[in-house]
Design a protein around this motif. Structure first.
Motif, mmCIF file in Angstrom:
data_model
loop_
_atom_site.group_PDB
_atom_site.id
_atom_site.type_symbol
_atom_site.label_atom_id
_atom_site.label_comp_id
_atom_site.label_asym_id
_atom_site.label_seq_id
_atom_site.Cartn_x
_atom_site.Cartn_y
_atom_site.Cartn_z
ATOM 1 N N LEU A 82 23.211 -4.362 18.249
ATOM 2 C CA LEU A 82 22.178 -5.084 17.504
ATOM 3 C C LEU A 82 21.007 -5.453 18.401
ATOM 4 C CD1 LEU A 82 24.276 -7.474 15.244
ATOM 5 C CD2 LEU A 82 22.791 -5.615 14.483
ATOM 6 N N ARG A 83 21.310 -5.898 19.610
ATOM 7 C CA ARG A 83 20.238 -6.248 20.552
ATOM 8 C C ARG A 83 19.384 -5.023 20.867
ATOM 9 N NH1 ARG A 83 22.265 -7.131 26.167
ATOM 10 N NH2 ARG A 83 22.050 -4.888 26.090
ATOM 11 N N ASP A 84 20.041 -3.903 21.141
ATOM 12 C CA ASP A 84 19.312 -2.670 21.446
ATOM 13 C C ASP A 84 18.448 -2.239 20.257
ATOM 14 O OD1 ASP A 84 20.511 -2.726 23.911
ATOM 15 O OD2 ASP A 84 21.984 -1.145 23.445
ATOM 16 N N ALA A 85 19.008 -2.354 19.045
ATOM 17 C CA ALA A 85 18.255 -1.982 17.848
ATOM 18 C C ALA A 85 17.041 -2.903 17.671
ATOM 19 C CB ALA A 85 19.154 -2.044 16.618
ATOM 20 N N CYS A 86 17.247 -4.199 17.914
ATOM 21 C CA CYS A 86 16.135 -5.152 17.781
ATOM 22 C C CYS A 86 15.044 -4.857 18.811
ATOM 23 C CB CYS A 86 16.632 -6.583 17.944
ATOM 24 S SG CYS A 86 17.558 -7.189 16.525
ATOM 25 N N GLU A 87 15.445 -4.573 20.040
ATOM 26 C CA GLU A 87 14.461 -4.246 21.072
ATOM 27 C C GLU A 87 13.693 -2.978 20.709
ATOM 28 O OE1 GLU A 87 16.686 -4.026 24.703
ATOM 29 O OE2 GLU A 87 16.802 -6.200 24.925
ATOM 30 N N LYS A 88 14.387 -2.011 20.169
ATOM 31 C CA LYS A 88 13.734 -0.763 19.762
ATOM 32 C C LYS A 88 12.732 -1.031 18.642
ATOM 33 C CE LYS A 88 14.664 3.917 18.217
ATOM 34 N NZ LYS A 88 15.675 4.895 17.834
ATOM 35 N N GLU A 89 13.150 -1.859 17.662
ATOM 36 C CA GLU A 89 12.242 -2.197 16.562
ATOM 37 C C GLU A 89 11.028 -2.956 17.076
ATOM 38 O OE1 GLU A 89 13.826 -4.176 13.118
ATOM 39 O OE2 GLU A 89 15.491 -2.751 12.966
ATOM 40 N N GLU A 90 11.234 -3.873 18.021
ATOM 41 C CA GLU A 90 10.113 -4.614 18.588
ATOM 42 C C GLU A 90 9.132 -3.668 19.274
ATOM 43 O OE1 GLU A 90 11.640 -7.599 21.214
ATOM 44 O OE2 GLU A 90 12.320 -8.890 19.585
ATOM 45 N N GLN A 91 9.665 -2.712 20.011
ATOM 46 C CA GLN A 91 8.794 -1.731 20.673
ATOM 47 C C GLN A 91 8.033 -0.908 19.636
ATOM 48 O OE1 GLN A 91 11.465 0.477 23.164
ATOM 49 N NE2 GLN A 91 11.513 -1.094 24.769
#
Length: 111
Positions: A82-91
């Motif tokens: 989830l953290r990785d997905a959120c970081e990807k979405e933020e980018q």
């Protein structure tokens, strides 16, 4: 008072009444010894039961601990995803926001 034979006396040297009294004393002592033995066996069984119960509880708690650790690992992996997905979405949002600002600036420039 218990009747006992001293080291020099022989059972046959006693009178019939004394022999009966001595046999009763021995019988009472045997009953008392059997009672003490039974009590000790019962106490030992109670202790064994307590030890068995404690071992079973330890086994149950160990299994519960293992299950909890596995569940924790699963949740930890989910959180990382989830953290990785959120970081990807933020980018992606930053890139998209930058593109939108550029287009807006260009449209504003054209007006």
């Amino acid at each position: 008072m218990a009747l006992t034979l001293d080291s020099t006396a022989q059972f046959g040297d006693l009178s019939a009444t004394q022999q009966v009294a001595y046999m009763k004393t021995l019988g009472a002592e045997a009953v008392e010894a059997a009672s003490i033995e039974r009590t000790l066996r019962e106490r030992a069984q109670v202790r064994k039961t307590k030890v068995d119960d404690a071992e079973a509880e330890l086994k149950r708690l160990t299994e519960a601990s293992r299950a909890a650790k596995l569940a924790l690992d699963v949740h930890r992996k989910r959180l990382v995803k989830l953290r990785d997905a959120c970081e990807k979405e933020e980018q992606e949002d930053e890139v998209e926001g930058h593109e939108v600002r550029e287009k807006w600036s260009f449209l504003t420039y054209l007006k």
